[in-house]
Design a protein around this motif. Structure first.
Motif, PDB file in Angstrom:
ATOM      1  N   ASP A   1       0.830  -1.311   0.084  1.00 25.54           N
ATOM      2  CA  ASP A   1       0.008   0.053  -0.034  1.00 25.54           C
ATOM      3  C   ASP A   1       0.848   1.187   0.014  1.00 25.54           C
ATOM      4  O   ASP A   1       1.430   1.371   1.069  1.00 25.54           O
ATOM      5  N   ALA A   2       0.928   1.622  -0.981  1.00 29.18           N
ATOM      6  CA  ALA A   2       1.821   3.176  -1.247  1.00 29.18           C
ATOM      7  C   ALA A   2       1.162   4.295  -0.424  1.00 29.18           C
ATOM      8  O   ALA A   2       1.951   5.206   0.009  1.00 29.18           O
ATOM      9  N   GLN A   3      -0.100   4.045   0.138  1.00 29.95           N
ATOM     10  CA  GLN A   3      -0.518   5.159   0.995  1.00 29.95           C
ATOM     11  C   GLN A   3      -0.346   4.680   2.506  1.00 29.95           C
ATOM     12  O   GLN A   3      -1.256   5.349   3.266  1.00 29.95           O
ATOM     13  N   ALA A   4       0.278   3.838   2.822  1.00 23.60           N
ATOM     14  CA  ALA A   4       0.295   3.179   4.149  1.00 23.60           C
ATOM     15  C   ALA A   4       0.804   4.256   4.954  1.00 23.60           C
ATOM     16  O   ALA A   4       1.732   5.308   4.640  1.00 23.60           O
TER      17      ALA A   4
ATOM     18  N   ALA B   1      10.862  17.012  -9.226  1.00 28.47           N
ATOM     19  CA  ALA B   1       9.795  16.203  -8.729  1.00 28.47           C
ATOM     20  C   ALA B   1       9.284  15.261  -9.964  1.00 28.47           C
ATOM     21  O   ALA B   1       8.071  15.240 -10.079  1.00 28.47           O
ATOM     22  N   ASP B   2      10.263  14.829 -10.659  1.00 30.38           N
ATOM     23  CA  ASP B   2      10.096  14.086 -11.906  1.00 30.38           C
ATOM     24  C   ASP B   2       9.765  12.625 -11.586  1.00 30.38           C
ATOM     25  O   ASP B   2      10.866  11.766 -11.799  1.00 30.38           O
ATOM     26  N   VAL B   3       8.523  12.123 -11.346  1.00 34.73           N
ATOM     27  CA  VAL B   3       8.700  10.558 -10.934  1.00 34.73           C
ATOM     28  C   VAL B   3       8.968   9.679 -11.931  1.00 34.73           C
ATOM     29  O   VAL B   3       9.644   8.800 -11.591  1.00 34.73           O
TER      30      VAL B   3
ATOM     31  N   TRP C   1       8.638  -0.752   3.865  1.00 35.48           N
ATOM     32  CA  TRP C   1       9.566  -0.838   2.740  1.00 35.48           C
ATOM     33  C   TRP C   1       8.732  -1.296   1.512  1.00 35.48           C
ATOM     34  O   TRP C   1       7.583  -2.033   1.926  1.00 35.48           O
ATOM     35  N   TYR C   2       9.199  -1.202   0.342  1.00 34.28           N
ATOM     36  CA  TYR C   2       8.520  -1.614  -0.727  1.00 34.28           C
ATOM     37  C   TYR C   2       9.442  -2.068  -1.838  1.00 34.28           C
ATOM     38  O   TYR C   2      10.739  -1.833  -1.756  1.00 34.28           O
TER      39      TYR C   2
ATOM     40  N   GLU D   1       4.794   5.195  -7.070  1.00 29.44           N
ATOM     41  CA  GLU D   1       3.586   5.711  -6.190  1.00 29.44           C
ATOM     42  C   GLU D   1       3.861   6.378  -5.063  1.00 29.44           C
ATOM     43  O   GLU D   1       3.488   7.164  -4.563  1.00 29.44           O
ATOM     44  N   PHE D   2       4.998   5.655  -4.204  1.00 25.75           N
ATOM     45  CA  PHE D   2       5.315   6.483  -3.180  1.00 25.75           C
ATOM     46  C   PHE D   2       5.973   7.763  -3.223  1.00 25.75           C
ATOM     47  O   PHE D   2       5.631   8.666  -2.560  1.00 25.75           O
TER      48      PHE D   2
END
Length: 315
Positions: A90-93, A209-211, A232-233, A241-242
């Motif tokens: 979950d990138a929104q954790a 800020a270039d993802v 961790w991801y 996403e994070f």
């Protein structure tokens, strides 16, 4: 020796003793404390030092090793998030910092005169983290034999044990590290120029800020972890996403200063605050291979910046 002579002879070894204590403890802060303890113990025992038996460097290493073993009694291992919990999906954790865990810390090696000593054995974060799984005496034996290349007999004398005990501990330590399988300890590293190019591109993308620019520099199974957050991801998509979440939360205005940690490329990241200044945010340590960036350990906490001679604020 009088105090002036002791200081003159011991001081040149301070930095390499710091490297040694860090290998044992996994913490730059604890290592500094133990170097101070080592020098204090050495001064108190200066009258018993016999130059015919050992050089002052060997003598100091012996004292430092035993001081570390004393300090490690009753302590758990220092860890990274990937050694404690499963990867998050979950990138929104929630990012909740856990200061109750003894986290592994990075070690500054930029322009370090002890780098030649450190090069005798890896200081890479992956190896330091793996060594934390070893009992303290096995860790000491492994460092003294495989890093410092001490004869087994000298190790036995330093630890007040037998050569058979040292050989047994060394065998168990090497077997345990083989079980852990430190894949990052044998990475296919590009040369310095190529590494610098990758990090330069990462810095440009990070500050912009270039993802998409960031994720192009990553491998498919890149790992991102963030002590002291137990989070961790794994994977380029999760990383992207994070980072998109980070820019949404903290804004797109960032500055970066390069440094070196654990003989790996690293940066200090700064985020712009409401006062218009850029404030220290995190210290990021990269593993770079010819295929791209495979690992980024993001250490939160401004207290680490001073160890890397990085300012807390940028205008």
């Amino acid at each position: 020796m009088d105090r002036d002579e002791f200081d003159l002879r011991a001081e040149p070894h301070r930095r390499e003793l710091l490297v040694h204590c860090y290998r044992m403890l996994g913490s730059i802060q604890d290592a500094e404390d133990l170097v101070q303890e080592t020098l204090l113990r050495a001064w108190r025992a200066a009258d018993s030092y016999d130059e015919q038996r050992a050089s002052i460097r060997t003598w100091l290493y012996r004292i430092a090793t035993n001081a570390c073993l004393t300090a490690l009694k009753g302590r758990g291992r220092r860890a990274l998030p990937s050694g404690l919990v499963s990867a998050s999906q979950d990138a929104q954790a929630a990012i909740e910092l856990n200061t109750d865990v003894a986290w592994l810390q990075p070690f500054p090696t930029a322009g370090d005169p002890a780098a030649a000593i450190a090069a005798q054995g890896s200081l890479r974060l992956a190896l330091i983290a793996a060594m934390q799984y070893l009992p303290a005496r096995q860790r000491a034996v492994l460092v003294l034999r495989d890093v410092l290349d001490w004869p087994v007999a000298d190790i036995a004398e330093a630890l007040e044990t037998t050569t058979a005990s040292v050989n047994s501990a060394l065998q168990r330590a090497r077997a345990r590290l083989a079980e852990i399988d430190i894949t990052e300890d044998d990475v296919d590293e590009p040369d310095d120029r190529e590494t610098s190019s990758v990090i330069d591109d990462y810095v440009r993308a990070f500050e912009a800020a270039d993802v998409n620019g960031l994720t192009r520099l990553l491998t498919d199974q890149v790992v991102l972890e963030m002590p002291p957050a137990p989070l961790w991801y794994v994977g380029r998509d999760a990383y992207g996403e994070f980072m998109a979440r980070v820019y949404a939360m903290r804004g797109p205005a960032w500055r970066v200063l390069p440094t070196v940690a654990n003989q790996q490329p690293a940066v200090g990241a700064y985020v712009r605050g409401d006062d218009g200044r850029f404030h220290a945010h995190s210290l990021q340590v990269f593993t770079v291979t010819k295929a791209g960036i495979t690992h980024n350990v993001v250490f939160f906490g401004q207290d680490l910046f001073a160890y890397f001679d990085l300012p807390l604020h940028l205008e």
